[in-house]
Design an enzyme around this catalytic site. Structure first.
Site, mmCIF file in Angstrom:
data_model
loop_
_atom_site.group_PDB
_atom_site.id
_atom_site.type_symbol
_atom_site.label_atom_id
_atom_site.label_comp_id
_atom_site.label_asym_id
_atom_site.label_seq_id
_atom_site.Cartn_x
_atom_site.Cartn_y
_atom_site.Cartn_z
ATOM 1 N N GLY A 131 20.504 20.418 38.858
ATOM 2 C CA GLY A 131 19.576 21.548 38.929
ATOM 3 C C GLY A 131 19.982 22.421 40.102
ATOM 4 O O GLY A 131 21.162 22.497 40.439
ATOM 5 N N PHE A 155 30.687 27.550 49.998
ATOM 6 C CA PHE A 155 30.710 26.255 49.305
ATOM 7 C C PHE A 155 29.713 25.258 49.886
ATOM 8 O O PHE A 155 29.742 24.088 49.542
ATOM 9 C CB PHE A 155 32.122 25.658 49.363
ATOM 10 C CG PHE A 155 33.146 26.504 48.656
ATOM 11 C CD1 PHE A 155 33.271 26.445 47.273
ATOM 12 C CD2 PHE A 155 33.957 27.380 49.361
ATOM 13 C CE1 PHE A 155 34.206 27.235 46.613
ATOM 14 C CE2 PHE A 155 34.889 28.174 48.709
ATOM 15 C CZ PHE A 155 35.015 28.109 47.324
ATOM 16 N N LEU A 156 28.833 25.724 50.785
ATOM 17 C CA LEU A 156 27.915 24.757 51.403
ATOM 18 C C LEU A 156 27.019 24.120 50.354
ATOM 19 O O LEU A 156 26.724 24.699 49.311
ATOM 20 C CB LEU A 156 27.072 25.423 52.497
ATOM 21 C CG LEU A 156 26.085 26.544 52.149
ATOM 22 C CD1 LEU A 156 24.813 26.025 51.508
ATOM 23 C CD2 LEU A 156 25.749 27.309 53.407
ATOM 24 N N CYS A 168 22.363 26.888 42.014
ATOM 25 C CA CYS A 168 23.772 27.260 41.826
ATOM 26 C C CYS A 168 24.390 26.761 40.519
ATOM 27 O O CYS A 168 24.798 27.577 39.697
ATOM 28 C CB CYS A 168 24.593 26.764 43.011
ATOM 29 S SG CYS A 168 24.139 27.619 44.528
ATOM 30 N N VAL A 178 21.594 30.570 52.143
ATOM 31 C CA VAL A 178 22.962 30.833 52.593
ATOM 32 C C VAL A 178 22.962 31.753 53.811
ATOM 33 O O VAL A 178 23.658 31.501 54.798
ATOM 34 C CB VAL A 178 23.800 31.441 51.441
ATOM 35 C CG1 VAL A 178 25.135 31.952 51.941
ATOM 36 C CG2 VAL A 178 24.006 30.401 50.353
ATOM 37 N N LYS A 224 35.095 30.134 43.272
ATOM 38 C CA LYS A 224 33.733 29.603 43.438
ATOM 39 C C LYS A 224 33.152 29.137 42.103
ATOM 40 O O LYS A 224 32.585 28.049 41.993
ATOM 41 C CB LYS A 224 32.855 30.697 44.068
ATOM 42 C CG LYS A 224 31.384 30.363 44.148
ATOM 43 C CD LYS A 224 31.090 29.224 45.104
ATOM 44 C CE LYS A 224 29.658 28.770 44.953
ATOM 45 N NZ LYS A 224 29.326 27.652 45.820
ATOM 46 N N ASN A 248 32.174 25.122 41.098
ATOM 47 C CA ASN A 248 30.850 24.668 40.652
ATOM 48 C C ASN A 248 30.875 24.186 39.203
ATOM 49 O O ASN A 248 30.222 23.216 38.850
ATOM 50 C CB ASN A 248 29.816 25.788 40.817
ATOM 51 C CG ASN A 248 29.236 25.772 42.220
ATOM 52 O OD1 ASN A 248 29.610 24.947 43.043
ATOM 53 N ND2 ASN A 248 28.321 26.681 42.504
ATOM 54 N N ARG A 306 14.371 24.950 42.671
ATOM 55 C CA ARG A 306 14.865 25.812 41.593
ATOM 56 C C ARG A 306 15.601 24.969 40.540
ATOM 57 O O ARG A 306 16.486 24.191 40.864
ATOM 58 C CB ARG A 306 15.784 26.898 42.172
ATOM 59 C CG ARG A 306 14.980 27.908 43.008
ATOM 60 C CD ARG A 306 15.862 28.964 43.648
ATOM 61 N NE ARG A 306 16.547 28.509 44.834
ATOM 62 C CZ ARG A 306 17.250 29.296 45.645
ATOM 63 N NH1 ARG A 306 17.350 30.586 45.378
ATOM 64 N NH2 ARG A 306 17.847 28.811 46.711
HETATM 65 N N1 LIG Z 1 21.814 28.019 47.887
HETATM 66 C C1 LIG Z 1 23.025 27.494 47.848
HETATM 67 O O1 LIG Z 1 23.213 26.284 47.974
HETATM 68 C C2 LIG Z 1 24.237 28.378 47.670
HETATM 69 C C3 LIG Z 1 25.499 27.876 47.958
HETATM 70 C C4 LIG Z 1 26.611 28.696 47.805
HETATM 71 C C5 LIG Z 1 26.441 29.991 47.339
HETATM 72 N N2 LIG Z 1 25.194 30.461 47.040
HETATM 73 C C6 LIG Z 1 25.072 31.848 46.598
HETATM 74 O O2 LIG Z 1 24.636 32.639 47.693
HETATM 75 C C7 LIG Z 1 23.787 33.695 47.235
HETATM 76 C C8 LIG Z 1 22.443 33.609 47.939
HETATM 77 O O3 LIG Z 1 21.823 32.399 47.584
HETATM 78 P P1 LIG Z 1 20.566 31.806 48.370
HETATM 79 O O4 LIG Z 1 20.336 30.442 47.821
HETATM 80 O O5 LIG Z 1 20.746 31.995 49.827
HETATM 81 O O6 LIG Z 1 19.414 32.804 47.859
HETATM 82 P P2 LIG Z 1 17.938 32.962 48.426
HETATM 83 O O7 LIG Z 1 17.125 33.454 47.310
HETATM 84 O O8 LIG Z 1 17.536 31.727 49.167
HETATM 85 O O9 LIG Z 1 18.080 34.118 49.523
HETATM 86 C C9 LIG Z 1 18.317 35.459 49.245
HETATM 87 C C10 LIG Z 1 17.589 36.320 50.267
HETATM 88 O O10 LIG Z 1 17.937 37.696 50.052
HETATM 89 C C11 LIG Z 1 16.789 38.478 50.334
HETATM 90 N N3 LIG Z 1 16.945 39.807 49.756
HETATM 91 C C12 LIG Z 1 16.790 40.214 48.466
HETATM 92 N N4 LIG Z 1 17.055 41.532 48.366
HETATM 93 C C13 LIG Z 1 17.380 41.972 49.591
HETATM 94 C C14 LIG Z 1 17.766 43.237 50.126
HETATM 95 N N5 LIG Z 1 17.859 44.300 49.343
HETATM 96 N N6 LIG Z 1 18.012 43.321 51.432
HETATM 97 C C15 LIG Z 1 17.920 42.235 52.242
HETATM 98 N N7 LIG Z 1 17.564 41.018 51.798
HETATM 99 C C16 LIG Z 1 17.318 40.888 50.489
HETATM 100 C C17 LIG Z 1 15.642 37.668 49.765
HETATM 101 O O11 LIG Z 1 14.404 38.060 50.299
HETATM 102 C C18 LIG Z 1 16.063 36.248 50.168
HETATM 103 O O12 LIG Z 1 15.537 35.898 51.438
HETATM 104 C C19 LIG Z 1 23.705 33.538 45.721
HETATM 105 O O13 LIG Z 1 24.684 34.328 45.128
HETATM 106 C C20 LIG Z 1 24.030 32.070 45.518
HETATM 107 O O14 LIG Z 1 24.580 31.832 44.245
HETATM 108 C C21 LIG Z 1 24.084 29.688 47.210
#
Ligand SMILES: NC(=O)c1ccc[n+]([C@@H]2O[C@H](COP(=O)([O-])OP(=O)(O)OC[C@H]3O[C@@H](n4cnc5c(N)ncnc54)[C@H](O)[C@@H]3O)[C@@H](O)[C@H]2O)c1
Length: 444
Positions: free
Chosen positions: A258, A150-151, A261, A11, A205, A209, A329
């Site tokens: 899976g 919402f991506l 999210c 994200v 959100k 989902n 994941r």
């Molecule tokens: N992946 C998706 O499709 C998606 C879509 C919508 C919403 N979300 C939500 O967005 C959020 C992030 O998801 P994601 O898939 O990008 O996670 P991700 O695990 O891919 O990325 C999270 C990043 O945060 C970094 N991080 C951890 N602690 C940190 C800190 N203290 N300071 C700076 N960086 C730090 C990690 O190293 C990692 O690179 C979650 O809440 C998820 O539910 C994800």
């Protein structure tokens, strides 16, 4: 505008890159040194169609930077996005350690007005917690906004650049104006920016989902019924999907949802409900159905091989939880691998993008093929777990030549049942048994 994005995963990287693409000055922060080094050197860290081009362009134009220092990253920014992990904690609720930890640090760092935006998926009430965590050490004025993302992985750039809607939860007029201006270029076609209070935005959100996960589990149960009643789920899907109230999308049955999210968000909403003494019965069933659906090919595989998989070799196409991503994941493929290994089978796997992630997770437990056809060599059957486009019209002659038996177990309904059986394959998919019902009982 000057923007900081804290957390540069799926994200964060998409958010940062897309905001840079509309001319903003973006700094992405991450604690993972190796990731920041790679990104700084122009190497993209995730596979997402269309992202690399924007990433390279905006880095070259110096609108997109990366750092491990929270302080450097946010010092000039007016808007700070939190795109941090919110994994399920032990009891299923979202773990807010990352989000609140960074909020606490921000309180010590920020010296002038900032808008701090929760982009992570967080339970209702988190904006207030983030506010309190910042305020503990902070003298300056700031606003906390909830702006859920919402991506969809696989089409993340398109979703971000042309969102169906943008949801912004804030009670501050100042923050509302800033967020409205920021998102203006993304909604020029008239899609709505929906302003609401923080709590409603947070719940939106989870509701979105959970509703989508419900649609998937519902169709998977209809597929189970089709197999038992001699109906074809593809026909039922088309029959109900043309009703506008139902809609055509998200009605495809398969081996379950899976990703990072749906599983965690459904679980977290059930947990949040329990905390306010509400038993969210539908969602509990949605989770239960999904868990069993992930392994729904296994009884079919066992039955074909007379109940004994020991010494059998399987080719597995597809590891990512869905196509066009390298994300594994909670991928159903991993559950299938576990089950087959525990029954003494061996597996050779292939996925166009997710091989490295699986190698890091499973090491030598499975074999890895260089392409989809090498994967089939000497296998007793092919199993399909992800609907990558390149699996849809494969070279069947190559499949026949490489496989030991002409047997396919398809968890994503990629092929026409009749056509593939005409080619001489034993073919099992989801909810499409050829069955002649007699007295309500289906026969093959
Ligand atoms: N992946 C998706 O499709 C998606 C879509 C919508 C919403 N979300 C939500 O967005 C959020 C992030 O998801 P994601 O898939 O990008 O996670 P991700 O695990 O891919 O990325 C999270 C990043 O945060 C970094 N991080 C951890 N602690 C940190 C800190 N203290 N300071 C700076 N960086 C730090 C990690 O190293 C990692 O690179 C979650 O809440 C998820 O539910 C994800």
């Amino acid at each position: 505008m000057k923007i900081a994005v804290v957390g540069t995963g799926y994200v964060g990287l998409v958010t940062g890159t897309c905001f840079a693409e509309t001319g903003n000055d973006v700094t992405c922060v991450d604690i993972d040194r190796a990731k920041v080094e790679k990104l700084t050197n122009g190497q993209i860290t995730i596979y997402e169609p269309g992202l690399e081009k924007l990433f390279v362009r905006n880095q070259r134009e110096e609108r997109l930077r990366f750092t491990t220092s929270l302080e450097d990253g946010v010092k000039d920014a007016m808007i700070i996005f939190l795109a941090l992990p919110t994994p399920p904690g032990e009891n299923g609720s979202a773990d807010l350690t990352y989000v609140l930890g960074v909020a606490e640090d921000l309180g010590k760092i920020i010296k002038d007005y900032k808008v701090i935006v929760d982009k992570s998926t967080v339970p209702v009430g988190t904006a207030e917690k983030v506010h309190a965590a910042i305020a503990r050490n902070c003298k300056t004025e700031f606003d906390v906004v909830s702006n859920p993302e919402f991506l969809r992985e696989g089409v993340a750039v398109e979703d971000f650049m042309k969102p169906d809607r943008v949801v912004i939860g804030t009670s501050s007029e100042r923050a509302r104006k800033i967020m409205g201006d920021l998102y203006g270029p993304f909604v020029r076609q008239g899609n709505p920016v929906i302003f609401m209070d923080e709590r409603s935005a947070e719940l939106t959100k989870y509701a979105a989902n959970s509703f989508l996960a419900t649609k998937i589990s519902f169709m998977n149960e209809i597929a189970q019924l089709c197999e038992r009643l001699g109906a074809d789920v593809d026909m039922v899907r088309r029959g109900i999907g043309s009703d506008e109230r139902i809609g055509k999308r998200f009605l495809f049955p398969g081996i379950g949802y899976g990703g990072s999210c749906f599983p965690k968000d459904v679980k977290a909403l059930v947990k949040s409900s329990k905390e306010v003494e509400y038993d969210f019965k539908i969602l509990k069933s949605v989770m239960e159905v999904n868990e069993s659906q992930k392994l729904s090919l296994l009884p079919k595989i066992r039955k074909y091989f007379g109940g004994n998989l020991k010494g059998k070799r399987f080719a597995l196409w597809g590891l990512a939880f869905k196509p066009n991503t390298d994300d594994i994941r909670e991928a159903p493929a991993l559950d299938i691998i576990d089950a087959l290994l525990s029954e003494g089978a061996s597996i050779c796997v292939y996925d166009p993008e997710a091989m490295n992630n699986v190698k890091n997770l499973l090491g030598e437990k499975v074999m890895y093929a260089d392409n989809q056809y090498d994967c089939l060599q000497s296998a007793d059957a092919l199993i399909i777990a992800t609907e990558w486009n390149e699996f849809r019209t494969p070279n069947f002659l190559k499949i026949v030549t490489a496989l030991k038996n002409k047997v396919i177990f398809d968890g994503r309904n990629l092929f026409e049942t009749d056509a593939i059986r005409e080619l001489g394959f034993y073919y099992e998919s989801i909810g499409r048994e050829i069955a002649i019902p007699t007295n309500g009982i289906a026969h093959k």
